[in-house]
Every structure is written in structure tokens, then in C-alpha cells.
Write an enzyme that holds these catalytic residues in place. Structure first.
Site, PDB file in Angstrom:
ATOM      1  N   CYS A  66       0.836  -1.201   0.000  1.00 50.82           N
ATOM      2  CA  CYS A  66       0.000   0.000   0.000  1.00 50.82           C
ATOM      3  C   CYS A  66       0.872   1.254   0.000  1.00 50.82           C
ATOM      4  O   CYS A  66       1.886   1.314   0.697  1.00 50.82           O
ATOM      5  CB  CYS A  66      -0.917  -0.013   1.221  1.00 50.82           C
ATOM      6  N   CYS A  70       0.278   4.883   7.014  1.00 51.38           N
ATOM      7  CA  CYS A  70      -0.404   4.751   8.303  1.00 51.38           C
ATOM      8  C   CYS A  70       0.527   3.999   9.271  1.00 51.38           C
ATOM      9  O   CYS A  70       0.846   2.821   9.031  1.00 51.38           O
ATOM     10  CB  CYS A  70      -1.713   3.996   8.124  1.00 51.38           C
ATOM     11  N   CYS A  73       0.190   0.280  10.420  1.00 49.24           N
ATOM     12  CA  CYS A  73      -0.285  -0.734   9.472  1.00 49.24           C
ATOM     13  C   CYS A  73       0.827  -1.558   8.828  1.00 49.24           C
ATOM     14  O   CYS A  73       1.714  -1.023   8.154  1.00 49.24           O
ATOM     15  CB  CYS A  73      -1.124  -0.077   8.380  1.00 49.24           C
ATOM     16  N   CYS A 110     -16.741  -9.023   5.876  1.00 50.23           N
ATOM     17  CA  CYS A 110     -16.083  -7.731   5.623  1.00 50.23           C
ATOM     18  C   CYS A 110     -14.817  -7.963   4.805  1.00 50.23           C
ATOM     19  O   CYS A 110     -13.927  -8.705   5.235  1.00 50.23           O
ATOM     20  CB  CYS A 110     -15.684  -7.069   6.937  1.00 50.23           C
ATOM     21  N   CYS A 141     -19.733  -5.977   3.882  1.00 48.56           N
ATOM     22  CA  CYS A 141     -19.030  -4.741   4.230  1.00 48.56           C
ATOM     23  C   CYS A 141     -17.726  -4.747   3.449  1.00 48.56           C
ATOM     24  O   CYS A 141     -17.118  -5.809   3.294  1.00 48.56           O
ATOM     25  CB  CYS A 141     -18.734  -4.716   5.733  1.00 48.56           C
ATOM     26  N   CYS A 201     -19.654   2.216   8.688  1.00 54.18           N
ATOM     27  CA  CYS A 201     -18.892   1.570   9.757  1.00 54.18           C
ATOM     28  C   CYS A 201     -17.664   2.441   9.966  1.00 54.18           C
ATOM     29  O   CYS A 201     -16.811   2.540   9.075  1.00 54.18           O
ATOM     30  CB  CYS A 201     -18.494   0.160   9.327  1.00 54.18           C
ATOM     31  N   ARG A 273     -18.180  -2.147  18.164  1.00 52.43           N
ATOM     32  CA  ARG A 273     -17.465  -3.412  17.948  1.00 52.43           C
ATOM     33  C   ARG A 273     -16.142  -3.455  18.701  1.00 52.43           C
ATOM     34  O   ARG A 273     -15.282  -2.576  18.523  1.00 52.43           O
ATOM     35  CB  ARG A 273     -17.220  -3.648  16.449  1.00 52.43           C
TER      36      ARG A 273
HETATM   37  N1  SAM Z   1      -6.763   0.603   3.078  1.00 54.46           N
HETATM   38  C1  SAM Z   1      -8.039   0.926   3.553  1.00 54.46           C
HETATM   39  C2  SAM Z   1      -8.045   2.076   4.527  1.00 54.46           C
HETATM   40  O1  SAM Z   1      -7.042   2.344   5.152  1.00 54.46           O
HETATM   41  O2  SAM Z   1      -9.085   2.704   4.662  1.00 54.46           O
HETATM   42  C3  SAM Z   1      -8.774  -0.250   4.158  1.00 54.46           C
HETATM   43  C4  SAM Z   1      -8.032  -1.259   5.006  1.00 54.46           C
HETATM   44  S1  SAM Z   1      -7.329  -0.651   6.527  1.00 54.46           S
HETATM   45  C5  SAM Z   1      -6.247  -1.965   6.980  1.00 54.46           C
HETATM   46  C6  SAM Z   1      -8.709  -0.701   7.648  1.00 54.46           C
HETATM   47  C7  SAM Z   1      -8.490  -0.264   9.064  1.00 54.46           C
HETATM   48  O3  SAM Z   1      -7.810  -1.279   9.800  1.00 54.46           O
HETATM   49  C8  SAM Z   1      -7.654   0.964   9.326  1.00 54.46           C
HETATM   50  O4  SAM Z   1      -8.340   2.150   9.118  1.00 54.46           O
HETATM   51  C9  SAM Z   1      -7.302   0.802  10.794  1.00 54.46           C
HETATM   52  O5  SAM Z   1      -8.269   1.453  11.594  1.00 54.46           O
HETATM   53  C10 SAM Z   1      -7.346  -0.712  10.998  1.00 54.46           C
HETATM   54  N2  SAM Z   1      -6.008  -1.235  11.319  1.00 54.46           N
HETATM   55  C11 SAM Z   1      -5.001  -1.426  10.435  1.00 54.46           C
HETATM   56  N3  SAM Z   1      -3.903  -1.891  11.063  1.00 54.46           N
HETATM   57  C12 SAM Z   1      -4.212  -1.990  12.366  1.00 54.46           C
HETATM   58  C13 SAM Z   1      -3.473  -2.391  13.513  1.00 54.46           C
HETATM   59  N4  SAM Z   1      -2.200  -2.756  13.450  1.00 54.46           N
HETATM   60  N5  SAM Z   1      -4.111  -2.372  14.712  1.00 54.46           N
HETATM   61  C14 SAM Z   1      -5.402  -2.001  14.792  1.00 54.46           C
HETATM   62  N6  SAM Z   1      -6.142  -1.606  13.737  1.00 54.46           N
HETATM   63  C15 SAM Z   1      -5.556  -1.588  12.542  1.00 54.46           C
HETATM   64 FE1  SF4 Z   2      -2.849   1.241   3.363  1.00 59.51          FE
HETATM   65 FE2  SF4 Z   2      -2.894   0.131   5.781  1.00 59.51          FE
HETATM   66 FE3  SF4 Z   2      -3.196   2.751   5.530  1.00 59.51          FE
HETATM   67 FE4  SF4 Z   2      -5.168   1.108   4.684  1.00 59.51          FE
HETATM   68  S1  SF4 Z   2      -4.461   1.376   6.795  1.00 59.51           S
HETATM   69  S2  SF4 Z   2      -4.337   2.893   3.600  1.00 59.51           S
HETATM   70  S3  SF4 Z   2      -3.922  -0.625   3.988  1.00 59.51           S
HETATM   71  S4  SF4 Z   2      -1.353   1.591   4.991  1.00 59.51           S
END
Ligand code: SAM
Ligand code: SF4
Ligand code: DTB
Length: 331
Positions: A66, A70, A73, A110, A141, A201, A273
């Protein structure tokens, strides 16, 4: 210790407010624990069957690589997490996973994709997945990143029930977590999803080193959206080796339970949730979260890329607590 009149009033009648002030939300967080849990449980019982828990299963339909940064992530291409990137899955494989999730007891499926935002041709394949999952009799979802207005309409026409897009944290703390898109970008996508008539959500992550005020501001922001999200995932950070947030000081579990309780009080009719992070939580802590008003979980042995409790463990916990799967927040 006395409880403020505004809070007492909420204990006797749930109010759907969208004008919460920070000092009010902070004073909820600061209530004596027993008063806070009692208030949250009262609000919960006014709006839901207190022993019913909605059960969703997750599948990563496009994994890793990606472009975003973030900090929590493992799927960001910018960090060094031990993760094998995978292209968008074929529809058939997704439907097989959905069938397995249904057989295990999930009512909602989801699907998450590691995109900043999807391309229009990706949306067509996702719509096929949504239609296939719906034909199994499950709610759907997806979480795909930022969407255009046209994409929200295509998803709605394809029958999508929920779109997940989290605010993640407070606007103030946001830039410590993500720099490649703004808080306003997220609010804009949420507005487009809402306008298209898709259930929202939306929640966040705690335990990322944010302050008490940031947690209060996140929940205030969610509650002050024009309509409360139907589903509010509260994630505890899953610390993944190789991400910038690995090694963050762990959040006090009592503060996590308080966060659930305040979310329940602020958004009385939403499914709150208990989301990521359950593998690190004791059964007793999860029970406290349910008592505080959580009434939904992610179920199945994987979240997107990290572990979730074993399904047998969740069955056992449900049995010991006398709670049961069921329910949906949309009509
Ligand atoms: N890429 C898209 C986005 O960021 O909107 C969708 C997938 S993203 C992985 C969905 C959500 O997963 C993120 O917004 C975050 O809130 C949650 N998430 C990701 N990594 C996480 C982690 N290590 N611990 C807790 N929540 C996490
Ligand atoms: Fe990409 Fe993870 Fe951020 Fe979603 S949360 S945009 S998968 S880096
Ligand atoms: C949400 O709020 N939590 C889920 C879902 N929405 C998409 C994702 C949690 C991901 C945890 C880290 C991982 O497994 O990659």
C-alpha cells in the site's frame, strides 16, 4: 463523588445527540468506573438485547504494497513488516472464504483491500464479490480506502450494506499517525458513503500513544457526525514488528473499557465493535467490554493480516457469558 445532571439524564433515557462538547465527553471518561459502566449498560439495554452480539468475519482481498504511511499498518509498502503482498483475489476464492465464515457462524462478511483508493475497474470486481456474498445470505461490508462519488453509487447499486472507513484518531493526533492523506479526506469519503445510502462503519484505534484528550476527541467527532455510524469499531492497536508503532507503551485495559463505555453512551443505537487486539485481551477484559456496551466482534482466526482469537475460544467465551450471536444494525 457526584455525577453531573447531564449524565444522570442519559442513564434514564438515551438521547441521540450530535452536539457533544469536549468537556462533557471528558467528564464521562472521568466518571467513577462503576457509575460509567452502569450508565453505559443502562443505555445499552434501552436500545439492544443485552446478550446478543453481532458477529462479522474479515478477509483481506488485496494485501500489502500500500502506498500510504499509516504508522500502525503492516500493509504499508513503506515499512518493513514481514508480509507477502497479494493482488486482488479472484471472486471464487472470496466466496469460498465467505461460505466458511458463514458455516462458522458469521452473519456479516467484511472484505478489506490495502489501497489508498480503488480504481474503477477494481470496484467492478468488488461488486461481483458483494453480490456473491449477499447471495449466500450474509451482510456485506468492504473497506477500500477513499472513494469517489461515482464509486459509492456503483457500490450501493451493487447491493453493498456497509462501508468501513475509520477516522482512526483525533484530528490533532492524526498527523502523528498518517501523513499521506488528511482527516478531511476521510470525512469527505464518509459523507459520500452516507449520501449514497450505504450504512457507515467508522471507528478508530486506541493504544497508539494518543492522549486521553485525543480519545475523547475521536469519540466526540464520531458522535457529532450528522448521523451516528451504524457500526463503530474500537480497535486496540495490534503492534506489528517493522511498523513505526511497534513498541508503543500499551494502553491501560481499564482505559480501553472506559473508551467502549463512552462510545456506547455517545452513540446509543450504534453497534460498538470490540475489534482488533482481542488476542491480547483476557476473557475477563472482553467480558467487561461487553458489560460496557460492546455488542459486536470480529470473529474468525484472522483479522486482515494479524491473528484473532481461535473460533473455539470465542464459542467457549460466548457460552460462559451466556451471550449469543445475532442482530444487525440495518433494516
Ligand atoms: N486501506 C483501507 C483504509 O485504510 O481505509 C482499508 C483497510 S485498513 C487496513 C482498515 C483499518 O484497519 C484501518 O483504518 C485501521 O483502523 C485498521 N487497522 C489497520 N492496522 C491496524 C493495527 N495494526 N491495529 C489495529 N487496527 C488496525
Ligand atoms: Fe494502506 Fe494500511 Fe493505511 Fe489502509 S491502513 S491505507 S492498507 S497503509
Ligand atoms: C476495523 O476497524 N478493524 C479491522 C476492519 N475495520 C477492517 C481491521 C483490523 C486490522 C488489524 C491489523 C491486521 O490484521 O492487518
Amino acid at each position: 463523588m457526584s455525577v453531573s445532571p447531564a449524565i444522570v439524564q442519559m442513564g434514564s433515557a438515551s438521547l441521540l445527540r450530535h452536539d457533544w462538547r469536549l468537556d462533557e465527553v471528558q467528564s464521562l471518561f472521568e466518571m467513577p468506573f462503576n457509575d460509567l459502566i452502569f450508565t453505559a449498560q443502562t443505555v445499552h439495554r434501552e436500545n439492544f438485547d443485552a446478550n446478543e452480539i453481532q458477529v462479522s468475519s474479515l478477509l483481506s482481498i488485496k494485501t500489502g504494497a500500500c502506498s500510504e504511511d499509516c504508522g500502525y499498518c503492516p500493509q504499508s509498502a513503506r515499512f518493513d513488516a514481514d508480509l507477502k503482498p497479494e493482488a486482488l483475489m479472484p471472486v471464487e476464492e472470496v466466496l469460498e472464504a465467505a461460505k466458511r465464515a458463514k458455516d462458522q457462524g458469521a452473519s456479516r462478511f467484511c472484505m478489506g483491500a490495502a489501497w489508498r483508493s480503488p480504481k474503477d475497474r477494481d470496484i467492478d470486481r468488488v461488486v461481483e464479490m458483494v453480490q456473491g456474498v449477499k447471495s449466500l445470505g450474509m451482510e456485506t461490508c468492504v473497506t477500500l480506502g477513499m472513494l469517489t462519488e461515482k464509486q459509492t453509487q456503483v457500490l450501493k447499486q451493487g447491493g453493498l450494506d456497509y462501508y468501513n472507513h475509520n477516522l482512526d484518531t483525533s484530528e490533532d493526533y492524526y498527523s502523528e499517525v498518517i501523513t499521506t492523506r488528511t482527516y478531511q479526506d476521510r470525512l469527505d469519503t464518509l459523507e459520500r458513503v452516507r449520501d449514497a445510502g450505504i450504512n457507515v462503519c467508522c471507528g478508530g484505534i486506541v493504544g497508539m500513544g494518543e492522549s486521553d484528550i485525543d480519545r475523547a476527541k475521536l469519540l466526540m467527532e464520531l458522535a457529532n457526525l450528522p448521523k451516528h455510524p451504524e457500526s463503530v469499531p474500537i480497535n486496540m492497536l495490534v503492534q506489528v514488528e517493522g511498523t513505526p508503532m511497534a513498541g508503543t507503551v500499551k494502553l491501560d485495559p481499564i482505559v480501553f473499557v472506559r473508551t467502549i463505555a463512552v462510545a456506547r453512551i455517545l452513540m446509543p443505537e450504534s453497534r460498538v465493535r470490540l475489534s482488533a487486539g482481542r488476542t491480547e485481551m483476557s476473557d475477563e477484559m472482553q467480558a467487561l467490554c461487553f458489560l460496557a456496551g460492546a455488542n459486536s466482534i470480529f470473529y474468525g482466526e484472522k483479522l486482515l493480516t494479524t491473528d484473532n482469537p481461535m473460533t473455539s475460544q470465542d464459542h467457549d467465551l460466548f457460552n460462559r457469558l451466556g451471550v449469543y450471536p445475532g442482530g444487525s444494525s440495518h433494516t
